[in-house]
Write a protein that holds these residues in place. Structure first.
Motif: not given
Length: 719
Positions: A664-674
């Motif tokens: 959950e946080p891994a996906k969140y951070v990846a999309r947040l960076r975009d």
């Protein structure tokens, strides 16, 4: 396979060729892979980072991405190493390392835990009762290093040797005091293994029982135990089994199996030790079964489960005493029923329902009942006497936390309770209910700390719908409310869990640097009674997030903090809060601290194979129903990320977390960076050896907190 290995190599090479300086560090860029998450009613959502989920934690590309994020975090945080070390030294320097807990007497023995200087884990021990032996004398002996007569049950330092993570969940002693069962966890997923020891010989029995919840009770024969077996896939509590010590666990009989995955399960013995109890609970329903501990052949249901009927029960003497919301008692009431006939029709009120007082817990004694209550967002302890009279235990501060302590035996006039506040370290008192005499048993020693140098207060912020939100504040004496200070605001706001103001050795380091610490008692908790919880869940969840933002606005307007020097902190469901407020009001916060955050609400709640999902339909809603799905999509942090300037963020998780899965946080951070158009750094730290609670050991977690706080102080411009 070739694609996976190529991706892993690319991510790692990108970082290895970056300069060591934080300014030049380049964050990892996770690969996007097309994926659609479908709901049963036909709704679809794109999830380009769904591939980061690996239930076995073995995918090499996924692991490489997490390691790359850790390497990037190392680079960004490297210039703050001296600050981290200073914070860590301050925090650990306040801890009395050779400390011990208050001994509690049970069946002729005094049980306690103690620590030795420089060691991370406790030593669990006991001493035989006798003339001149009591809690105070044992504490004095421990402080003097006199361990004569002590029997060590578990030296967790020895058990943890060579392990990256180790935790003892619980230990239980047989009724004749000769056999010990204990549960341990070696990766932080809270899937416990039970082991057994003969305390007379010191020898361990050969069998081990794996995949348990950590709950266990002994029957009166001292050889039969009951334990809870978890489902190996969902990790949910599923079956109660009976085991005879010295036999093969594969032969253990199933005593009870729960067919509804929305219920959790627990085991206990009643206050008078007459009954073994199986309790099952969902968000809105409870059911209790009991059997004689002397002959636990068959279990009887106390009150059959009904939707919206919640209750807990205990037994002492000739009656059951039951805490329940039956008959419209939203804030709960206390009833009693005779042992011989405890059906709903026999329940008689002991403490009637009160619209202004939330009845939270109780403890039975031979001559009185101790009640844990809430009123005006503060805890109270009330003594209910046999004649119907009652007394309240007094408190001395405007914002505090008070509750029942370890009261292991009912045949006493003495009640142990705990007291703490944002300025007062955890304190345990013993109150003689017959004479009124109060004895200080122990106050948490905090080296170099002077409570007179700090101030706590309670204020009320007005939410946008007119509700008054209680807020507990603490700051160092001399603080000026002139709108220039930095502030850390914390909240949780889910599951009816109340966040009460208690002392923290880590917060002192912030206060000493001129910061204000604010604890917001927002809706979704239960600080203001059951209505407070109901107004912050399901289709009213948005209140949790707007309350937090409105508290921030109020505190800034009142001059407690500068508008550009506010940090927000939350973990687990509080991490959902952090994700929501950073989407809704990113300009209010300079930095967000989010630990093990529940940020992908819709996808997780659509998947019943994930631990916690089915049990939480009555908390968040079941997104298989379109009305709940549509509402969740409006606030789920992962789904509401957009192109805007976000605050600086520190996001933490554990690879082996079984409650909020790492992806959950891994996906969140990846999309947040975009999508982030701001200039603040985003740090994502994964603990590769731990789960929901972080690293094991009493000091290692302070390293993690010092790292996070150093990041926050830097972003807030706090020297």
């Amino acid at each position: 396979m070739r694609t996976t290995l190529l991706l892993a190599t690319t991510i790692l090479m990108t970082l290895s060729h970056n300069p060591a300086s934080a300014a030049d560090a380049t964050p990892p860029d996770a690969e996007k892979r097309p994926h659609v998450v479908k709901a049963p009613h036909g709704a679809e959502r794109k999830d380009e980072y769904y591939w980061l989920r690996d239930d076995k934690r073995e995918d090499r590309a996924m692991l490489a991405y997490l390691e790359a994020e850790n390497a990037y975090a190392d680079q960004v945080l490297a210039p703050l190493k001296a600050v981290q070390d200073r914070l860590y030294d301050e925090i650990v320097g306040r801890i009395k390392q050779d400390d011990s807990s208050i001994p509690a007497r049970e069946r002729g023995w005094w049980y306690y835990a103690r620590y030795e200087t420089g060691k991370d884990y406790p030593i669990h021990a006991r001493r035989k009762d006798g003339p001149g032996v009591d809690a105070v004398s044992i504490q004095r002996a421990n402080e003097a290093g006199d361990f004569a007569g002590e029997e060590i049950l578990l030296d967790v330092n020895v058990l943890a040797e060579g392990k990256d993570y180790y935790a003892v969940g619980a230990y239980e002693i047989s009724q004749d005091n000769t056999v010990m069962a204990w549960a341990d966890d070696t990766n932080g997923r809270r899937q416990y293994t039970f082991r057994f020891r003969n305390l007379a010989t010191g020898e361990d029995y050969p069998e081990q029982i794996r995949g348990t919840s950590g709950d266990l009770v002994f029957a009166d024969d001292n050889r039969t135990v009951f334990y809870i077996e978890n489902d190996p896939e969902t990790l949910l509590t599923k079956r109660v089994k009976r085991h005879v010590i010295g036999t093969d666990p594969k032969d253990d009989a199933v005593v009870y199996e729960e067919g509804d995955d929305s219920f959790y399960m627990g085991l206990d013995r009643t206050r008078d030790d007459k009954y073994i109890v199986i309790g099952v609970s969902s968000t809105v329903s409870d059911e209790l079964r009991y059997a004689p501990a002397a002959d636990p052949a068959a279990f009887t249901v106390l009150a059959a489960r009904e939707r919206d009927l919640e209750y807990s029960a205990d037994h002492l003497g000739d009656r059951w005493v039951i805490l329940t919301n039956a008959d419209g008692a939203k804030n709960f009431k206390l009833v009693e029923a005779p042992t011989a006939s405890a059906s709903r029709g026999e329940w008689k009120d002991l403490v009637a329902h009160d619209e202004s007082v939330f009845l939270e817990t109780f403890e039975l004694f031979d001559g009185f009942i101790a009640l844990g209550e809430r009123s005006d967002a503060l805890e109270r302890v009330r003594i209910l006497r046999e004649d119907g009279g009652s007394d309240y235990v007094k408190a001395d501060e405007p914002a505090y936390s008070m509750g029942l302590s370890a009261n292991t035996e009912p045949d006493t006039t003495k009640l142990r309770y705990t007291y703490t506040s944002l300025t007062t370290p955890a304190t345990t008192y013993e109150l003689d209910t017959a004479t009124g005499e109060r004895t200080l048993l122990k106050q948490q020693p905090v080296l170099g700390y002077d409570p007179s140098q700090y101030v706590t207060e309670r204020v009320w912020a007005t939410a946008r719908d007119g509700e008054k939100i209680p807020v507990s504040l603490v700051y160092r004496k001399g603080f000026r409310k002139d709108g220039t200070a930095a502030m850390l605001q914390y909240a949780y706001g889910s599951y009816g869990m109340s966040m009460d103001p208690g002392f923290s050795v880590t917060t002192v380091s912030l206060l000493d640097r001129g910061m204000v610490y604010a604890l917001a008692h927002i809706r979704g908790g239960q600080e203001m009674g059951r209505r407070w919880y109901d107004d912050g869940k399901l289709l009213k969840k948005i209140n949790t997030f707007t309350d937090f933002i409105d508290v921030t606005d109020f505190l800034v307007q009142e001059g407690y903090a500068a508008p550009d020097r506010v940090a927000a902190f939350g973990g687990s469901a509080g991490g959902l809060l952090m994700g929501a407020v950073s989407n809704m009001a990113p300009d209010r916060y300079r930095v967000i601290l989010s630990q093990v955050p529940f940020v992908d609400v819709v996808t997780t709640m659509l998947d019943p194979s994930i631990p916690l999902t089915t049990n939480e339909y009555d908390e968040w809603g079941n997104p298989e129903e379109k009305r709940f799905y549509d509402y969740m999509v409006t606030y789920s942090p992962y789904d509401n990320l957009k192109a805007q300037a976000y605050p600086a963020m520190f996001v933490g998780t554990g690879l082996w977390d079984s409650q909020v899965q790492y992806w959950e946080p891994a996906k969140y951070v990846a999309r947040l960076r975009d999508l982030d158009t701001g200039n603040g750094p985003i740090v994502f730290r994964t603990n590769m050896e731990a789960g929901h609670g972080g690293k094991s050991g009493r000091f290692r977690r302070f390293r993690e907190q010092a790292e996070m706080y150093a990041f926050m102080l830097d972003q807030l411009g706090v020297k």
